[in-house]
Design an enzyme around this catalytic site. Structure first.
Site, PDB file in Angstrom:
ATOM      1  N   GLU A 140     -69.578 -72.036 -75.665  1.00 37.97           N
ATOM      2  CA  GLU A 140     -69.385 -71.663 -74.251  1.00 37.97           C
ATOM      3  C   GLU A 140     -69.589 -72.838 -73.285  1.00 37.97           C
TER       4      GLU A 140
ATOM      5  N   TYR B  30     -72.148 -75.037 -73.215  1.00 35.73           N
ATOM      6  CA  TYR B  30     -73.532 -75.433 -72.913  1.00 35.73           C
ATOM      7  C   TYR B  30     -73.838 -76.784 -73.565  1.00 35.73           C
TER       8      TYR B  30
ATOM      9  N   ARG C 234     -65.254 -84.972 -73.301  1.00 39.69           N
ATOM     10  CA  ARG C 234     -65.089 -84.445 -71.940  1.00 39.69           C
ATOM     11  C   ARG C 234     -66.404 -84.565 -71.151  1.00 39.69           C
TER      12      ARG C 234
ATOM     13  N   ARG D 164     -74.156 -70.497 -83.165  1.00 36.33           N
ATOM     14  CA  ARG D 164     -72.931 -70.059 -82.462  1.00 36.33           C
ATOM     15  C   ARG D 164     -72.046 -71.280 -82.295  1.00 36.33           C
TER      16      ARG D 164
ATOM     17  N   HIS E 135     -67.129 -71.759 -70.608  1.00 36.62           N
ATOM     18  CA  HIS E 135     -67.062 -70.973 -69.365  1.00 36.62           C
ATOM     19  C   HIS E 135     -66.051 -71.558 -68.391  1.00 36.62           C
TER      20      HIS E 135
ATOM     21  N   ALA F 283     -71.267 -57.355 -78.279  1.00 34.77           N
ATOM     22  CA  ALA F 283     -72.349 -57.389 -77.299  1.00 34.77           C
ATOM     23  C   ALA F 283     -72.144 -56.267 -76.289  1.00 34.77           C
TER      24      ALA F 283
ATOM     25  N   CYS G 274     -66.679 -49.663 -74.873  1.00 35.67           N
ATOM     26  CA  CYS G 274     -66.627 -50.678 -73.810  1.00 35.67           C
ATOM     27  C   CYS G 274     -65.177 -50.921 -73.427  1.00 35.67           C
TER      28      CYS G 274
ATOM     29  N   GLN H  49     -67.396 -55.101 -64.994  1.00 38.57           N
ATOM     30  CA  GLN H  49     -67.821 -54.756 -63.632  1.00 38.57           C
ATOM     31  C   GLN H  49     -69.331 -54.600 -63.468  1.00 38.57           C
TER      32      GLN H  49
ATOM     33  N   CYS I 253     -71.597 -55.487 -66.102  1.00 35.59           N
ATOM     34  CA  CYS I 253     -72.363 -56.423 -66.955  1.00 35.59           C
ATOM     35  C   CYS I 253     -72.209 -57.837 -66.423  1.00 35.59           C
TER      36      CYS I 253
ATOM     37  N   CYS J 241     -73.914 -51.056 -67.309  1.00 36.67           N
ATOM     38  CA  CYS J 241     -72.586 -50.825 -67.890  1.00 36.67           C
ATOM     39  C   CYS J 241     -71.871 -49.774 -67.075  1.00 36.67           C
TER      40      CYS J 241
ATOM     41  N   LYS K 150     -58.665 -65.143 -48.880  1.00 33.54           N
ATOM     42  CA  LYS K 150     -57.818 -65.318 -50.073  1.00 33.54           C
ATOM     43  C   LYS K 150     -57.464 -63.951 -50.657  1.00 33.54           C
TER      44      LYS K 150
ATOM     45  N   GLY L  82     -65.927 -40.443 -54.936  1.00 32.62           N
ATOM     46  CA  GLY L  82     -65.068 -40.618 -53.767  1.00 32.62           C
ATOM     47  C   GLY L  82     -65.238 -39.523 -52.749  1.00 32.62           C
TER      48      GLY L  82
ATOM     49  N   GLU M 145     -65.264 -48.733 -50.644  1.00 32.19           N
ATOM     50  CA  GLU M 145     -65.711 -49.536 -51.796  1.00 32.19           C
ATOM     51  C   GLU M 145     -66.045 -48.694 -53.016  1.00 32.19           C
TER      52      GLU M 145
HETATM   53  P1  FAD Z   1     -61.300 -39.038 -58.883  1.00 33.44           P
HETATM   54  O1  FAD Z   1     -61.124 -39.910 -60.049  1.00 33.44           O
HETATM   55  O2  FAD Z   1     -60.392 -39.243 -57.742  1.00 33.44           O
HETATM   56  O3  FAD Z   1     -61.175 -37.533 -59.390  1.00 33.44           O
HETATM   57  C1  FAD Z   1     -61.179 -36.432 -58.525  1.00 33.44           C
HETATM   58  C2  FAD Z   1     -60.635 -35.215 -59.247  1.00 33.44           C
HETATM   59  O4  FAD Z   1     -60.867 -34.066 -58.475  1.00 33.44           O
HETATM   60  C3  FAD Z   1     -59.130 -35.282 -59.468  1.00 33.44           C
HETATM   61  O5  FAD Z   1     -58.841 -35.183 -60.867  1.00 33.44           O
HETATM   62  C4  FAD Z   1     -58.599 -34.062 -58.704  1.00 33.44           C
HETATM   63  O6  FAD Z   1     -57.517 -33.446 -59.377  1.00 33.44           O
HETATM   64  C5  FAD Z   1     -59.809 -33.156 -58.671  1.00 33.44           C
HETATM   65  N1  FAD Z   1     -59.800 -32.202 -57.558  1.00 33.44           N
HETATM   66  C6  FAD Z   1     -59.769 -32.467 -56.230  1.00 33.44           C
HETATM   67  N2  FAD Z   1     -59.822 -31.298 -55.525  1.00 33.44           N
HETATM   68  C7  FAD Z   1     -59.898 -30.303 -56.435  1.00 33.44           C
HETATM   69  C8  FAD Z   1     -59.991 -28.890 -56.346  1.00 33.44           C
HETATM   70  N3  FAD Z   1     -60.058 -28.262 -55.173  1.00 33.44           N
HETATM   71  N4  FAD Z   1     -60.014 -28.165 -57.492  1.00 33.44           N
HETATM   72  C9  FAD Z   1     -59.967 -28.770 -58.703  1.00 33.44           C
HETATM   73  N5  FAD Z   1     -59.895 -30.119 -58.839  1.00 33.44           N
HETATM   74  C10 FAD Z   1     -59.860 -30.868 -57.724  1.00 33.44           C
HETATM   75  N6  FAD Z   1     -62.164 -48.240 -60.749  1.00 33.44           N
HETATM   76  C11 FAD Z   1     -62.875 -49.132 -61.393  1.00 33.44           C
HETATM   77  O7  FAD Z   1     -64.101 -49.111 -61.313  1.00 33.44           O
HETATM   78  N7  FAD Z   1     -62.291 -50.083 -62.166  1.00 33.44           N
HETATM   79  C12 FAD Z   1     -60.958 -50.156 -62.304  1.00 33.44           C
HETATM   80  O8  FAD Z   1     -60.469 -51.032 -62.995  1.00 33.44           O
HETATM   81  C13 FAD Z   1     -60.173 -49.210 -61.641  1.00 33.44           C
HETATM   82  N8  FAD Z   1     -58.844 -49.246 -61.737  1.00 33.44           N
HETATM   83  C14 FAD Z   1     -58.112 -48.333 -61.060  1.00 33.44           C
HETATM   84  C15 FAD Z   1     -56.735 -48.391 -61.162  1.00 33.44           C
HETATM   85  C16 FAD Z   1     -55.952 -47.478 -60.504  1.00 33.44           C
HETATM   86  C17 FAD Z   1     -54.458 -47.561 -60.605  1.00 33.44           C
HETATM   87  C18 FAD Z   1     -56.566 -46.460 -59.713  1.00 33.44           C
HETATM   88  C19 FAD Z   1     -55.736 -45.453 -58.986  1.00 33.44           C
HETATM   89  C20 FAD Z   1     -57.939 -46.415 -59.598  1.00 33.44           C
HETATM   90  C21 FAD Z   1     -58.712 -47.360 -60.259  1.00 33.44           C
HETATM   91  N9  FAD Z   1     -60.089 -47.364 -60.159  1.00 33.44           N
HETATM   92  C22 FAD Z   1     -60.823 -48.262 -60.842  1.00 33.44           C
HETATM   93  C23 FAD Z   1     -60.779 -46.462 -59.240  1.00 33.44           C
HETATM   94  C24 FAD Z   1     -61.464 -45.299 -59.980  1.00 33.44           C
HETATM   95  O9  FAD Z   1     -60.553 -44.671 -60.823  1.00 33.44           O
HETATM   96  C25 FAD Z   1     -62.043 -44.370 -58.956  1.00 33.44           C
HETATM   97  O10 FAD Z   1     -63.004 -45.038 -58.200  1.00 33.44           O
HETATM   98  C26 FAD Z   1     -62.703 -43.155 -59.619  1.00 33.44           C
HETATM   99  O11 FAD Z   1     -61.741 -42.457 -60.371  1.00 33.44           O
HETATM  100  C27 FAD Z   1     -63.321 -42.235 -58.596  1.00 33.44           C
HETATM  101  O12 FAD Z   1     -63.878 -41.152 -59.291  1.00 33.44           O
HETATM  102  P2  FAD Z   1     -64.152 -39.750 -58.628  1.00 33.44           P
HETATM  103  O13 FAD Z   1     -64.844 -38.960 -59.681  1.00 33.44           O
HETATM  104  O14 FAD Z   1     -64.841 -39.925 -57.344  1.00 33.44           O
HETATM  105  O15 FAD Z   1     -62.752 -39.105 -58.283  1.00 33.44           O
HETATM  106  P1  NAP Z   2     -59.430 -51.452 -51.575  1.00 34.80           P
HETATM  107  O1  NAP Z   2     -59.865 -52.334 -52.669  1.00 34.80           O
HETATM  108  O2  NAP Z   2     -60.379 -51.084 -50.525  1.00 34.80           O
HETATM  109  O3  NAP Z   2     -58.152 -52.140 -50.923  1.00 34.80           O
HETATM  110  C1  NAP Z   2     -57.455 -51.593 -49.869  1.00 34.80           C
HETATM  111  C2  NAP Z   2     -56.412 -52.582 -49.362  1.00 34.80           C
HETATM  112  O4  NAP Z   2     -55.707 -51.984 -48.327  1.00 34.80           O
HETATM  113  C3  NAP Z   2     -57.000 -53.867 -48.856  1.00 34.80           C
HETATM  114  O5  NAP Z   2     -56.168 -54.920 -49.305  1.00 34.80           O
HETATM  115  C4  NAP Z   2     -56.934 -53.712 -47.343  1.00 34.80           C
HETATM  116  O6  NAP Z   2     -56.707 -55.026 -46.868  1.00 34.80           O
HETATM  117  C5  NAP Z   2     -55.758 -52.775 -47.148  1.00 34.80           C
HETATM  118  N1  NAP Z   2     -55.939 -51.856 -46.014  1.00 34.80           N
HETATM  119  C6  NAP Z   2     -57.043 -51.127 -45.698  1.00 34.80           C
HETATM  120  N2  NAP Z   2     -56.818 -50.379 -44.619  1.00 34.80           N
HETATM  121  C7  NAP Z   2     -55.549 -50.616 -44.218  1.00 34.80           C
HETATM  122  C8  NAP Z   2     -54.750 -50.149 -43.150  1.00 34.80           C
HETATM  123  N3  NAP Z   2     -55.199 -49.271 -42.277  1.00 34.80           N
HETATM  124  N4  NAP Z   2     -53.498 -50.627 -43.049  1.00 34.80           N
HETATM  125  C9  NAP Z   2     -53.016 -51.517 -43.938  1.00 34.80           C
HETATM  126  N5  NAP Z   2     -53.734 -52.003 -44.955  1.00 34.80           N
HETATM  127  C10 NAP Z   2     -54.999 -51.547 -45.100  1.00 34.80           C
HETATM  128  O7  NAP Z   2     -58.894 -50.096 -52.162  1.00 34.80           O
HETATM  129  P2  NAP Z   2     -57.906 -49.769 -53.346  1.00 34.80           P
HETATM  130  O8  NAP Z   2     -57.049 -50.901 -53.735  1.00 34.80           O
HETATM  131  O9  NAP Z   2     -57.257 -48.510 -52.903  1.00 34.80           O
HETATM  132  O10 NAP Z   2     -58.854 -49.449 -54.538  1.00 34.80           O
HETATM  133  C11 NAP Z   2     -59.707 -48.307 -54.479  1.00 34.80           C
HETATM  134  C12 NAP Z   2     -60.934 -48.577 -55.268  1.00 34.80           C
HETATM  135  O11 NAP Z   2     -60.625 -48.615 -56.655  1.00 34.80           O
HETATM  136  C13 NAP Z   2     -61.503 -49.905 -54.866  1.00 34.80           C
HETATM  137  O12 NAP Z   2     -62.780 -49.738 -54.329  1.00 34.80           O
HETATM  138  C14 NAP Z   2     -61.530 -50.693 -56.116  1.00 34.80           C
HETATM  139  O13 NAP Z   2     -62.796 -51.290 -56.329  1.00 34.80           O
HETATM  140  C15 NAP Z   2     -61.248 -49.720 -57.233  1.00 34.80           C
HETATM  141  N6  NAP Z   2     -60.381 -50.405 -58.178  1.00 34.80           N
HETATM  142  C16 NAP Z   2     -60.901 -51.387 -58.900  1.00 34.80           C
HETATM  143  C17 NAP Z   2     -60.109 -52.101 -59.732  1.00 34.80           C
HETATM  144  C18 NAP Z   2     -60.689 -53.186 -60.572  1.00 34.80           C
HETATM  145  O14 NAP Z   2     -59.960 -53.836 -61.287  1.00 34.80           O
HETATM  146  N7  NAP Z   2     -61.965 -53.439 -60.529  1.00 34.80           N
HETATM  147  C19 NAP Z   2     -58.769 -51.819 -59.817  1.00 34.80           C
HETATM  148  C20 NAP Z   2     -58.249 -50.814 -59.040  1.00 34.80           C
HETATM  149  C21 NAP Z   2     -59.069 -50.128 -58.203  1.00 34.80           C
HETATM  150  P3  NAP Z   2     -56.564 -55.393 -45.316  1.00 34.80           P
HETATM  151  O15 NAP Z   2     -57.504 -54.499 -44.616  1.00 34.80           O
HETATM  152  O16 NAP Z   2     -56.922 -56.852 -45.239  1.00 34.80           O
HETATM  153  O17 NAP Z   2     -55.141 -55.182 -45.006  1.00 34.80           O
HETATM  154 FE1  SF4 Z   3     -68.035 -53.030 -71.236  1.00 35.75          FE
HETATM  155 FE2  SF4 Z   3     -69.437 -54.352 -69.389  1.00 35.75          FE
HETATM  156 FE3  SF4 Z   3     -67.466 -52.720 -68.635  1.00 35.75          FE
HETATM  157 FE4  SF4 Z   3     -69.712 -51.722 -69.704  1.00 35.75          FE
HETATM  158  S1  SF4 Z   3     -69.513 -52.832 -67.754  1.00 35.75           S
HETATM  159  S2  SF4 Z   3     -67.610 -51.107 -70.169  1.00 35.75           S
HETATM  160  S3  SF4 Z   3     -70.231 -53.308 -71.172  1.00 35.75           S
HETATM  161  S4  SF4 Z   3     -67.280 -54.608 -69.865  1.00 35.75           S
END
Ligand code: FAD
Ligand code: NAP
Ligand code: SF4
Length: 678
Positions: A169, A171, A180, A219, A257, A315, A339, A344, A346, A358, A573, A655, A661
């Protein structure tokens, strides 16, 4: 069929003569932050005890510096004095009580340190660290070698079964090995024989000091992935030399790294680098261990079955599920919390100076604080929403003995994970849904899918408690023309598969904007599943003819089949808010595929001609076929008010509670913690 037969190689013990590993699994070293805990090593002891109980063959601690100046930072963990060793006795005792074995990792960071007192063979700064290191004198090098030997002896006195010498890694050992970072002209630099003197002296002197019945893992950096790293011939010369010097096991290290190639992120195919360990295995007689992105028992079994390695190091998978090995043994594959390689909770935590945990298992590194105690008063609980937050709540509440009914309007469990799993490079998200499904079945959760539950059904359902984990709705924007037919939401694109034209503008460059860009820019190469495609994209020579595995090899990213503009209003950025250890991989990938990223954008209007924006006071028309909205989300909690009005005990999770966030880490953590308190 007995399950031991299902993973016969993985579950086979490894007899070292004086001791025996219970399975072919090593929990690879990970810095968790527990090493520096002000209250001592009690938490670390319980963290490892849980994994020992779970059947891991050999546990390896996070890195401990053998010397004051070798630390990762100013006050990082060290094994220097008898008092240090004494503090560790609780760790080794707890692991042994659970029938496990544990080795202490000895890590001298060299120039990869945040301490201003950092040291290295030559005064050359690492490109990703802030300070120029002090060039060690000959006598100081001697002291650093001796410090490893002293630390190994102390580890033995603390009850450790062995040590791992961290030689990968990037070190200090890597720094001595490569031109290097090593431009010395004394006995520690110049020829390869001189450059490898440092690790060789360390290993041979440790072996002499600790005797034969003590595990020494080394390692070894198999492929440095940085310009000026080792050639494969040099790697093999070193491997043979350390074998002769007395190592017990050689573990695989992949990339420094500072390498600009992802080696453990979820976009890396499973077991991507095991063919390289297989090449090493042909050259030495000691057991060799494969590592990197091995995350399921079947993948691990295949590596062993194909004779690519004698052991597998996991790990992060052991962070995700301490019972990984036992579950594989007991036929509970679907119950293993896999995993997903997200980093995110770890590595992103570790590199931000926070304690690791985790995303899929918030108990990790919090074993003494987040405890799921069986309830004495079972309650009837409704959980509305089967996304990560609702699933976590339902699982923990049911495990504790509550009577849980889980509702979701969709026909499958998972919430937004059902969108995430469709993004190329996020296929691992399927595993989390599989895990929750198996666990909910095991704990008898009543699952009701395909129906949107109403307030009156909840009020009249006789529930003691209602959890609203109903998630979010995409943020509605007020841009002129937002209802034009060329405007789509990310849900239209990912879930409903609505047709998308040849050119698109994505409004919002957060996690979802990036994921949609990844989905739409994806060509024919399946780089997260196909190792060869991954190697070609990132310019890796797995045939090992190129120095460091990269020199003279060109990256080859497939151009996006669509013209894509990824936009944000902020002037920071693009992608700055993505994961600390993975954000750069997403930015690099999209940039190399030709995705246009524009920040500082003002959205003026949308019409049939496309998206009208202003950037740097200049009006522009992006003449795109579609505009896709990925502009964040707002909480969906319409059920809260009527339930409260009816005096129903109600709590919000994920949510539904707070959309700002939001990510799955927070949703799962919150769901688990609230259910632990019910
Ligand atoms: P949700 O996952 O939104 O689930 C809510 C559920 O409630 C839904 O299934 C809905 O059908 C159900 N529901 C709502 N109202 C009712 C009702 N009245 N009756 C019955 N069911 C109902 N997060 C990460 O940490 N890492 C990532 O890499 C990542 N990638 C993502 C990629 C994409 C494309 C998307 C869209 C999201 C991603 N996220 C990621 C975000 C992550 O999925 C969300 O933060 C997470 O799913 C939120 O969980 P939650 O339980 O709050 O709600
Ligand atoms: P997000 O990360 O909060 O990004 C929202 C984007 O929309 C930002 O680029 C923001 O930038 C823009 N925006 C916000 N308000 C706006 C407005 N009124 N008009 C126009 N642009 C606006 O949210 P997300 O992409 O929807 O993701 C949701 C959550 O899922 C996030 O919290 C994220 O952490 C999670 N997630 C994580 C991953 C991952 O790989 N870790 C992948 C997908 C999702 P500006 O305000 O600068 O325009
Ligand atoms: Fe794997 Fe780390 Fe993500 Fe947990 S937080 S699922 S250990 S990569």
């Amino acid at each position: 069929m007995s399950q031991t037969k299902q993973y016969p190689k993985l579950l086979e013990p490894l007899d070292l003569g004086y001791t025996k590993l219970r399975s072919r699994t090593i929990m690879g070293s990970m810095h968790t932050g527990l090493e520096e805990d002000s209250e001592g090593l009690g938490k670390m002891a319980e963290f490892f005890a849980a994994r020992a109980k779970g059947g891991v063959g050999l546990l390896i601690t996070g890195g401990f510096s053998p010397s004051v100046r070798g630390g990762l930072g100013p006050h990082s963990s060290a094994m220097i004095t008898a008092a240090d060793a004494q503090r560790h006795e609780i760790v080794t005792r707890r692991v042994h009580e659970e029938g496990g074995l544990i080795a202490l990792q000895l890590l001298n960071a060299g120039r990869q340190s945040y301490s201003q007192e950092l040291i290295a063979p030559s005064p050359i700064r690492s490109p990703i660290y802030p300070f120029v290191p002090h060039e060690l004198t000959d006598a100081e090098v001697e002291n650093e070698v001796e410090s490893f030997v002293n630390a190994a002896e102390l580890a033995k006195s603390a009850g450790y079964d062995g040590v791992e010498v961290m030689g990968s890694e990037g070190y200090i050992i890597n720094q001595f090995l490569s031109e290097r970072a090593n431009q010395r002209t004394d006995q520690w630099g110049g020829s390869y024989e001189n450059r490898m003197r440092f690790p060789l002296e360390i290993v041979s002197r440790i072996r002499k000091r600790v005797g034969e019945e003590f595990i020494i893992v080394y390692r070894l950096s198999l492929i440095d992935l940085v310009p000026g790293g080792s050639t494969w011939e040099e790697v093999i010369i070193l491997a043979k030399a350390i074998e002769a010097a007395g190592v017990t096991i050689i573990n695989s290290g992949i990339g420094w790294h500072e390498a600009r190639i992802p080696t453990i992120a979820t976009m890396v195919p499973r077991a991507a680098f095991t063919s390289i360990t297989a090449q090493l295995k042909k050259e030495v007689s000691v057991p060799v261990c494969a590592s990197n992105r091995i995350n399921t028992p079947e993948v691990a079994e295949q590596v062993l079955e194909d004779d690519e390695a004698d052991l597998v190091s996991m790990a992060r998978p052991m962070l995700a599920d301490p019972e990984f090995v036992n579950k594989a043994r007991n036929g509970q594959r679907a119950n293993i919390n896999i995993c997903i390689g997200c980093n995110q909770a770890c590595l992103d935590h570790t590199f931000s100076g926070k304690r690791a945990s985790c995303l899929v298992n918030p108990q990790a590194c919090h074993e003494t604080e987040l405890v799921y105690v069986p309830t004495k008063q079972p309650k009837k609980v409704a959980v509305v929403g089967a996304g990560p937050g609702g699933l976590a709540y339902a699982r923990v509440a049911a495990e504790r003995g509550h009577n849980v009914t889980l509702f979701d309007a969709q026909s499958e469990l998972g919430g937004q994970f059902n969108y995430a799993k469709q993004i190329p490079g996020k296929e691992e998200f399927y595993e989390t849904i599989t895990y929750f499904k198996a666990e909910l079945e095991q704990y008898g959760v009543d699952i009701r899918l395909g129906k949107k539950v109403t307030a009156s059904e909840l009020i009249n359902g006789g529930f003691d408690h209602v959890i609203l984990a109903t998630g979010i709705v995409p943020r509605a924007l007020e841009i002129e023309g937002i209802n034009n037919s060329n405007v789509l939401s990310y849900i239209d694109v990912i879930r409903d598969k609505k047709p998308v034209g040849k050119s698109v503008a994505i409004i919002g460059a957060g996690g979802i904007g990036f994921d949609v860009a990844e989905l739409l820019s994806h060509g024919t190469a399946n780089t997260s599943l196909d190792k060869q495609a991954f190697f070609e994209q990132w310019g890796i020579d797995a045939s090992l003819n190129s120095r460091s595995g990269i020199e003279g090899v060109k990256e080859n990213f497939e151009a996006s089949p669509k013209e894509i503009f990824l936009l944000q209003r902020k002037t920071t950025k693009i992608g700055a808010g993505l994961g600390k250890t993975t954000g750069w991989t997403h930015r690099t990938t999209l940039t190399n595929k030709g995705v246009n990223m524009i920040n500082g954008v003002t959205y003026r209007k949308i019409d049939d001609a496309g998206l009208h924006i202003t950037v740097n006071d200049e009006e522009r028309l992006l003449a795109v076929d579609n505009v896709i909205i990925c502009a964040g989300q707002e909480s969906l909690k319409e059920l809260q008010a009527p339930l409260k009005a009816a005096n129903v005990s109600v709590q919000l999770v994920g949510g539904a509670d707070l959309a700002v966030e939001l990510d799955a880490k927070r949703a799962i953590d919150q769901g688990s913690r609230l259910a632990a308190e019910l």
